[in-house]
Scaffold this motif. Structure first.
Motif, short mmCIF file in Angstrom:
data_model
loop_
_atom_site.label_atom_id
_atom_site.label_comp_id
_atom_site.label_asym_id
_atom_site.label_seq_id
_atom_site.Cartn_x
_atom_site.Cartn_y
_atom_site.Cartn_z
N MET A 273 0.64 -1.34 0.11
CA MET A 273 -0.09 0.18 -0.05
C MET A 273 0.81 1.25 0.16
SD MET A 273 -3.19 -1.11 0.15
CE MET A 273 -4.21 -2.70 0.76
N VAL A 274 0.38 2.26 -0.62
CA VAL A 274 1.24 3.55 -0.46
C VAL A 274 0.95 4.07 0.74
CG1 VAL A 274 1.19 5.82 -1.65
CG2 VAL A 274 0.55 3.89 -3.00
N PHE A 275 -0.36 4.16 1.11
CA PHE A 275 -0.49 4.61 2.70
C PHE A 275 -0.78 3.54 3.54
CE2 PHE A 275 -1.46 8.19 -0.07
CZ PHE A 275 -0.37 8.89 0.07
N GLU A 276 0.18 3.08 4.42
CA GLU A 276 0.03 1.88 5.30
C GLU A 276 -0.83 2.16 6.38
OE1 GLU A 276 3.46 -0.95 3.84
OE2 GLU A 276 3.87 0.52 5.27
N HIS A 277 -1.42 1.50 7.08
CA HIS A 277 -2.11 1.56 8.39
C HIS A 277 -1.12 0.95 9.33
CE1 HIS A 277 -5.83 1.55 11.44
NE2 HIS A 277 -4.87 2.20 11.65
N ALA A 278 -0.51 1.27 10.19
CA ALA A 278 0.54 0.96 11.02
C ALA A 278 0.17 -0.31 11.53
CB ALA A 278 1.13 1.86 12.19
N GLN B 268 3.96 -5.15 -6.44
CA GLN B 268 2.53 -4.51 -7.05
C GLN B 268 2.91 -4.74 -8.40
OE1 GLN B 268 1.76 -0.75 -5.37
NE2 GLN B 268 0.05 -0.17 -6.87
N GLN C 280 -1.52 7.32 -9.81
CA GLN C 280 -0.05 6.65 -9.37
C GLN C 280 1.05 6.72 -10.74
OE1 GLN C 280 -0.88 2.79 -7.77
NE2 GLN C 280 -0.64 3.76 -5.66
N TYR D 192 4.66 7.06 -9.41
CA TYR D 192 4.78 6.07 -8.65
C TYR D 192 4.63 4.88 -9.14
CZ TYR D 192 3.72 3.38 -4.53
OH TYR D 192 3.79 2.41 -3.51
N SER E 45 9.32 0.79 -1.87
CA SER E 45 8.03 1.40 -2.63
C SER E 45 8.71 2.70 -3.04
CB SER E 45 6.87 1.47 -2.40
OG SER E 45 6.30 0.41 -1.94
N PHE F 84 2.48 13.44 -5.63
CA PHE F 84 1.68 12.34 -5.33
C PHE F 84 1.91 12.09 -3.70
CE2 PHE F 84 0.67 7.79 -4.65
CZ PHE F 84 -0.85 7.93 -4.82
N TYR F 85 3.05 12.34 -3.07
CA TYR F 85 3.52 11.67 -1.77
C TYR F 85 4.48 12.70 -1.13
CZ TYR F 85 4.15 7.82 1.43
OH TYR F 85 4.02 6.97 2.31
N THR G 12 0.43 10.51 8.08
CA THR G 12 0.75 9.51 9.07
C THR G 12 2.13 9.08 8.52
OG1 THR G 12 -0.06 8.06 7.42
CG2 THR G 12 -1.38 8.19 9.25
N ILE H 78 6.45 4.05 6.97
CA ILE H 78 6.89 2.99 7.66
C ILE H 78 8.02 2.42 6.71
CG2 ILE H 78 6.72 0.60 8.93
CD1 ILE H 78 3.66 1.30 8.95
N TYR I 146 2.11 6.84 17.66
CA TYR I 146 3.11 5.87 17.00
C TYR I 146 4.57 6.05 17.37
CZ TYR I 146 4.05 2.01 13.52
OH TYR I 146 4.79 1.04 12.82
N MET J 136 2.94 0.97 19.81
CA MET J 136 1.39 1.25 19.70
C MET J 136 0.70 0.94 21.19
SD MET J 136 0.52 -0.38 16.12
CE MET J 136 1.06 -1.81 16.29
#
Lengths: 306, 1193
Positions: A220-225, B796, B803, B808, B845, B852-853, B866, B869, B920, B957
């Motif tokens: 995913m581009v935007f991950e949910h931790a 992917q 994208q 991307y 990635s 975009f990001y 957010t 990661i 987090y 968390m």
């Protein structure tokens, strides 16, 4: 809103005992003629006859399995050491029960140690829990299907076997949200390796889940931790009272980690000076995923709405 | 199909000649479907001919990714038809193939049926000295639908040797062929028909042995002529690919021992294209050479192999091409562990030609293994897998092609066979849309008059010999139960809505297609064959209608196991959620839902939820199919096992999906209220996805010295649903794009230009490749060691248009993990187990992607709120002590575990998001101590107690525990001698707390409010009683009660601004910031301390009675949940959201009554009743009656 009257729990228990009575009624119809385990008939068979007996002559069936027709493991003495002494004791008119040995893990391993699924049996949770092979496996017959499911019980034989010991886990499959094990769509062994342990598996915490739920595996581009780290941060895979196997239902499962911006989720403007004076809408709180539907990660939206 | 030259031809000449001349049995390869679906047979190409015999199982073309696998029927006894001094080996085969992706497309694939006629003839000289052999053949492919793909491939060749002395011979060969190129080849031109090409090649050399030294040397010439397919016009023609390769090479070997031969080898080549420059102006002529040292090893007649390593170089005429200088290596292994079993493995690297823009060529690195097994004189099975990495020189492209096969061939007579093969082809690539997944299933009928059925003792496997010799017992029995099921949803919501009781029991496919009630026909089946030789065949089917059924086939012998399965399960599990969507309950979204009257401002859209789909029947149908073939340890004299497995999951249906239009994107309408009330929408999103997984497993247990297990799997996931964009949803909802009128809101593209193209809830195609290796070793009774390594790569394979536009183009993650565990027994007193685990997940990635990001911007698609990661690394170590306690038959285990997690997070670029603004964190560190006590203090009693405690000083968390105490207890009393009584009781308790996380002061702003700490307290309890009893000989009873409780409370925070607004001072806010600030600080405030607490009770009772004839059984389950959700919020949630109160009853009664000796009547009745006191509309009933006849065999 009209609240319905609840029946008392006692009613349910009464139904349970009606079933028992139903069974007791059957007692009067006489003894069953199912084939019994045939212990050596020491009282009626002369010694001369016993001398010629093989194991199968006495043990024609074991636990209802016709051993003569489906002697799946072949030679009895491979597993039951002391068979000769057992026979000799019988010849002497003794019970013979003291000499015959029942197979432990070691006896099974003599043949099965080369099976790849048993490569790490020593480290498995079942091994540490002193489980032995015969607690789960039927040795006297080929592993064939069990009885038909007369009473609507669709659970597979393997899972039924697991639930004998893991009663606490089995109870969760009765909850309103559960993986369809009782319905027969999957088995405990679909996720769990009974011969292994989390310490000696190379699969990650989420790999078991994503093996079936590939649509959310990403990347995913935007991950949910918490999704990336551990599905069980939110879900109880065995069963839950909350929908979608959530250990704790929405909104509580989300509010642990997330603050809510009042201006976007409730009544009032987003004036930053208004903190504490606005009210979050109940419509929002009832189900966060009503808007944030891409809760397992998004390819386009950083706040996981789509 | 003709092969294209390979760079190491001269070396191969030297290596291969002896084997080729010695092989008296001609090959009989199965056909291979090319990318365009054409079926073409792998032929004796020069490459193949010149390759060492033990590498001849794999052939590639040089500038296309053709997947040619040749499996020679080693155990097919070919005697030939005498013809003068020759032996003829004719064969005529007819293949019927289903190919699901004939163009090797990433999506929107095309499938077709292909019929292939394949005549071949090999004539081998039957002389004492010298040899001159001829071969010819053709593959004639005819497509049922895509007739332009029809091809006629053929080949004709000869090779031989002239023996000067017993140790010296000259050898030579010629081959001419017509072939076609794979459609998916990177060089392929999309013509109306496939590209065809001719190959003419020849070789000449000498092989001589002087003492311990042997020398082989030779030259080759290969010429390729490509033809332009119809529809292709200049300048993009195929003529610029025509080229020739001339090579010369030699290998010198020295026999150190009769089994070991080190060697050196070298070769050079010159590659000349017919055109000076290709269509793009590249000068592709080149010269190259390569050298290697290596050794061949042949310890016995059943095992041989060789390895070599060196370097290879290539100089190109075109100055734009960088000269190539790479490692050069290869290896072979050929092993026949048992009669009728052959295993091959190989590793190879070579340089291949291409005409891709900017690429000088590509380096292929290929590894694979195959196995063939003769199950009987008439049956052969085979499986294999190989993977090729193609690394393009000069451009950024790397392809991975995987080819896996499994097949069976059965001779119905000595010369006529039936075959079945399955092949999986998969390519993943670093470039967009080069991915494909292709499945081919083929059946074949062949005629081989040159074959003679092997004598019994020649080809029978040990178990087959034992079978033939044994006078064994066997039995065949089974049941077939045709049945009718009547169902009736007696209560609940109407036909247009999904019922609660349908969540796991979707009975909508009945006669008459009435969802509320109907009749379903189905059949249960059980067929078992078992012998005392452990041969087993089980066919079982269980069906509850079209939507819930499963079938399984197992065929087992001592040495081989085959499993196949198919299952379908349809549910509305997620679809039940729609009932809890807004508007599904009175007051679900309007202002009265909240305690606040009136709604203003940005959140007004919450007041109205708009359905864009009238379809509210939500269901997901999940179909699983798969098969596996395993050669058990007995097949390899207990030295190992091999398994190939294929699994497929197909999910189809629909689900409820919600979406909120951006407020800024809507214009027009009768005022802002009308626009805002149009924002919140939901629609039925189709689900149509498939996952295919191929697994190869290889285990090695040589003389029980150690255990080694290697597993490779490739799992390709594809989503077939058409993307739903914002524009699509707008269309459904009557919101026009770009302009509007008449008081209807419209999507203002000038405000949100790119947004209409945004794909909602996009599900990407992806491929997961996993390699894992396990090793374990037992040291007598003193110690056991186990270690493992795993690499998983997820990529992917499809991207949204947004994208792609943004750049991307690379979505990938990788996970590496490993463990090391040892258990040591100390003098029969105690044992100690130490273990260490490691795993690291990397996100590789594209990042950051401009436009975009971007963590800074406030523009849609460019903000990041957010942390990203980048990686998560977990390290775990532990020690466990297991003292032997013979007193009271007690076993005690004590353990200590320490775990660290390091997260590499990117919070953003300046101005940054900082950790203090979220809960987090980047580190976790926890210690756990535990005990496991299992005791049998007295006869019949068993006690199990497992307390544990976790203490953490860092958590990532709040769901991770700072402190957690847990105890699990179980007491069992069993009396097998008294009514087979088993009674047990358990109690489990777990409490975990975490107060390590909070929103801290952000020192950029002194006025930031006081730090706020989150405190999470979670307690789960469960207890249960179970009783199993056989009070009379034919009666079984079980009773159970279980209680589960979940109790969680935490603080509920609100904040005054959205984080990304906060980061952007220009974002909308009219009120001026406090004195001294240029923007408003971000404040957090506790709004409540909500609590979730739900109790769940479950009562079960079951009984079975077996009389003279009649069998009765009954089962009853009650499950009830009571509690509250988020009690203590500032806004008390009204029912049904705030209160949990429901009951689910399920009563089943069944009987079986014999009507004749082998026929019995079966009947069952099930009553399900769900009653929801908080949400009465969810309540419902379901009656199910089943009637069937059980025919016993």
């Amino acid at each position: 809103m009209k609240i319905m009257q609840k029946p008392h729990l006692l009613n349910s228990i009464i139904i349970s005992f009606i079933l028992l009575i139903f069974c007791e009624m059957g007692f009067a119809q006489g003894e069953a003629t199912v084939q019994k385990d045939t212990n050596p008939p020491k009282n009626i068979i002369a010694k001369k006859q016993l001398l010629d007996l093989t194991c199968l002559d006495c043990h024609q069936s074991v636990k209802g399995i016709n051993t003569r027709a489906a002697n799946y493991h072949g030679d009895c003495e491979t597993c039951h050491t002391g068979a000769e002494e057992h026979r000799d004791e019988l010849l002497k008119g003794q019970s013979g029960n003291g000499s015959i040995a029942f197979p432990q893990v070691k006896e099974c391993m003599n043949c099965h140690k080369v099976d790849k699924i048993l490569a790490n049996w020593e480290f498995s949770e079942h091994s540490k829990g002193q489980a032995i092979c015969t607690e789960c496996h039927t040795l006297h017959a080929a592993p064939v299907p069990g009885k038909s499911h007369l009473a609507g019980n669709k659970i597979d034989n393997k899972s039924a076997n697991c639930s004998k010991c893991h009663q606490d886990v089995a109870s969760r499959f009765n909850m309103s949200s559960h993986h369809p094990v009782n319905e027969g769509a999957m088995s405990c062994a679909s996720c769990h390796d009974p011969h292994g342990s989390p310490r000696i598996t190379l699969k990650g915490k989420n790999d078991q889940c994503l093996g079936c739920h590939q649509a959310i595996r990403g990347p995913m581009v935007f991950e949910h931790a918490p999704v990336v780290e551990d599905c069980m941060s939110c879900h109880d895979p065995h069963g839950a009272s909350s929908r979608r196997l959530l250990s704790v239902s929405q909104p509580m499962v989300c509010l642990q980690c997330h603050s809510i911006v009042q201006g976007k989720h409730g009544y009032g403007s987003s004036e930053p000076s208004a903190v504490g004076t606005r009210t979050i809408s109940g419509a929002v709180l009832r189900n966060c995923t009503n808007c944030h539907s891409a809760i397992h990660g998004s390819h386009q939206d950083p706040v996981l709405r789509y | 199909m003709s092969a294209i030259s390979k760079i190491n031809l001269p070396i191969l000449i030297c290596m291969a000649f002896v084997q080729n001349t010695a092989n008296a049995e001609p090959p009989s390869p199965p056909p291979v479907q090319n990318q365009e679906g054409a079926t073409s047979r792998v032929i004796e190409s020069p490459t193949t001919t010149l390759a060492p015999a033990f590498s001849a199982s794999i052939v590639r073309s040089s500038d296309s990714l053709k997947t040619k696998v040749r499996t020679e029927p080693t155990f097919t006894k070919m005697t030939g038809i005498p013809f003068g001094s020759y032996l003829l080996f004719p064969e005529l085969a007819l293949y019927l193939t289903n190919d699901n992706n004939i163009y090797e497309q990433p999506r929107n694939t095309s499938s077709d049926w292909i019929t292939t006629l394949s005549p071949t003839l090999v004539a081998k000289s039957n002389w004492k000295k010298h040899a001159l052999d001829f071969k010819a053949g053709a593959n004639i492919d005819r497509y049922k639908q895509y007739t332009n793909e029809n091809v006629d491939d053929y080949w004709l060749g000869a090779d031989g040797h002239y023996d000067v002395t017993p140790g010296t011979n000259f050898f030579a060969g010629l081959l001419s062929s017509r072939d076609h190129e794979d459609r998916g080849s990177p060089n392929a031109i999309p013509g109306i028909e496939p590209t065809k090409y001719d190959t003419n090649e020849g070789y000449l050399g000498i092989d001589t042995q002087i003492g311990r030294v042997s020398v082989r040397a030779g030259v080759t010439h290969v010429q390729l002529d490509f033809h332009n397919p119809p529809g292709v016009v200049s300048p993009n023609t195929q003529d610029d690919r025509d080229h020739k390769i001339d090579s010369v090479g030699a290998r010198i070997s020295y026999s150190v021992t009769p089994t070991l031969k080190p060697f050196i080898q070298a070769a050079s080549d010159e590659r000349c294209y017919s055109q000076t420059a290709d269509d793009l102006g590249y000068l592709r002529d080149s010269k190259g050479y390569r050298y290697a040292i290596g050794a061949s090893y042949k310890p016995s007649a059943i095992l041989e192999g060789e390895v070599y390593i060196g370097r290879m170089f290539q100089d190109y005429d075109d100055s734009r091409f960088k000269d190539m200088n790479r490692k050069y290596f290869g290896g072979e292994l050929h092993w026949k562990p048992l009669v009728g079993t052959s295993i091959s493995a190989f590793l190879d690297r070579s340089l291949e030609e291409t005409t891709l823009t900017g690429a000088s060529g590509y380096v292929d690195t290929m590894a694979g293994a195959s196995i063939e097994r003769s199950l009987s004189r008439d049956m052969l099975v085979n499986g294999g897998i190989y993977q090729v990495q193609s690394s393009y020189q000069g451009i950024k492209r790397t392809d991975y092609v995987t080819n896996a096969t499994v097949g069976v061939k059965y001779y119905v007579s000595p010369v006529v066979y039936l075959g079945a093969d399955y092949r999986l082809l998969n390519r993943i690539s670093s470039v967009q849309d080069a991915y494909y997944m292709r499945n081919q299933v083929m059946v074949s009928l062949g005629y081989t008059p040159g074959r003679k059925r092997p004598a019994l003792e020649e080809s029978m496997s040990p178990w087959e010999k034992a079978m033939a010799a044994a006078d064994h017992n066997a039995e065949l029995h089974g049941n077939i139960i045709p049945k009718l099921i009547y169902f009736d949803y007696a209560q609940g919501v109407d036909q247009s809505s999904t019922n609660f009781l349908e969540r796991y029991n979707y009975l909508d496919q009945s006669f008459g297609n009435n969802r509320r009630h109907g009749v379903i026909a189905d059949v249960d089946l059980s067929l078992v064959y078992a012998s005392d030789e452990r041969d087993l065949m089980v066919l079982e089917r269980e069906g509850y209608g079209e939507n819930n059924q499963r079938t399984r086939l197992r065929i087992n012998s001592e040495s081989v196991g085959f499993n196949a399965y198919s299952s379908i399960f349809q549910s509305a599990t997620g679809g039940i959620d729609f009932r809890f969507n807004p508007n599904a309950v009175v007051g679900g979204t309007d202002q009265n839902y909240s305690a606040v009257a009136g709604n203003v401002g940005e959140s007004q859209h919450i007041s109205q939820f708009n359905y864009d789909s009238i379809d509210t029947l939500y269901t997901v149908n999940r179909s699983e199919t798969g098969a596996s073939l395993m050669f058990k340890p007995v097949a390899f004299d207990k030295h190992g096992s091999v398994e190939v497995r294929y699994d497929s999951i197909v999910r189809a249906g629909n689900k409820m999906t919600n979406y909120v239009f951006p407020a800024v994107a809507l214009s027009g309408g009768s005022g802002s209220t009308a626009r805002e009330l149009a924002q919140w929408r939901g629609y039925s999103q189709l689900i149509d996805e498939q996952s295919k997984r191929f697994t190869f497993n290889f285990a090695l247990t040589p003389k029980e010295l150690f255990r080694l297990n290697y597993e490779f799997s490739i799992d390709a996931f594809q989503n077939f649903t058409a993307p739903v964009s914002i524009a699509t949803v707008s269309q459904w909802s009557g919101i026009q794009i770009g302009s509007g009128g008449g008081g209807v809101p419209f999507f203002n593209t000038s405000e949100a230009a790119g947004q209409p193209n945004v794909t909602l809830n996009f599900v990407a195609d992806s491929t997961l490749i996993t390699n894992s290796l396990n090793f374990s070793k037992q040291f007598s009774d003193t110690a056991v060691l186990s270690a493992g390594l795993s690499m998983a790569r997820l990529k992917q394979d499809s991207y949204t248009s947004v994208q792609q536009i943004s750049g991307y183009d690379d979505g990938k993650t990788g996970t590496d993990s490993g463990y090391l565990t040892g258990k040591f027994n100390l003098a029969d007193i105690t044992s100690i187990e130490a273990f260490a685990r490691y795993s690291k997940r990397n996100n590789g990635s594209s990042y950051p992607v401009a436009g975009f990001y971007d963590p800074v911007s406030d523009t849609s698609y460019e903000r990041m709120v957010t942390p990203r990661i980048n990686s998560i690394e977990t390290r775990t170590v532990g020690l466990e002590v297991h003292p032997y306690q013979k007193i009271l038959k007690t076993s005690l285990t004590a353990g200590l575990v320490h775990e660290d997690k390091d997260r590499n997070l990117t919070y953003g670029i300046d101005p940054v998001l900082v950790p203090e603004l979220m809960l987090y964190r980047d580190r976790s560190s926890a210690d756990e101590i535990y005990l496991k006590l299992i005791s049998r203090p007295a006869k019949h009693w068993m006690i199990r107690l497992t307390p544990s405690y976790i203490d953490s000083n860092k958590t990532g968390m709040v769901t991770e525990p700072e402190h957690a105490g847990q105890i699990k207890s179980l007491v069992t009393y069993s009396r097998p001698d008294w009514k087979e009584l088993v009674a047990s009781a358990y109690y489990n308790y777990k409490n975990k707390k975490n107060s390590l996380h909070g929103y801290s002061s952000y020192d950029q702003y002194a006025g930031f409010s006081e730090p706020q700490t989150q405190k999470v307290n979670s307690t789960s309890r469960s207890a249960g009683l179970n009783l199993n009893l056989v009070p009379r000989e034919a009666v079984k009873i079980n009773l159970g009660y279980a209680w589960n409780q979940m109790d969680l409370d935490a603080y509920y925070f609100t904040t005054n601004r959205v984080r990304f607004h906060y980061l952007n001072p220009t974002s909308a806010t009219s009120a001026p910031p406090p004195p001294g600030y240029t923007i408003w600080p971000l404040d957090f405030l506790v709004l409540g301390n909500p609590d979730f607490k739900v109790d769940n009770h479950s009562v079960t009772a079951g009984a079975e009675w077996e009389g003279d004839k009649l069998i009765l059984s009954g089962n009853y389950v009650l499950n009830m949940s009571e509690g509250h959700n988020a009690d203590g919020l500032t806004v008390q949630l009204p029912e049904p959201d705030g209160r949990v109160d429901n009951q689910l009853h399920s009563l089943s009664i069944g009987l079986e009554y014999p009507t004749q000796r082998d026929i019995s009547l079966q009947a069952g009745y099930t009553f399900d009743y769900y009653r929801d006191y908080a949400y009465p509309a969810m309540s419902g009933k379901l009656h199910t009656i089943m009637m069937g006849l059980n025919f016993r065999m």
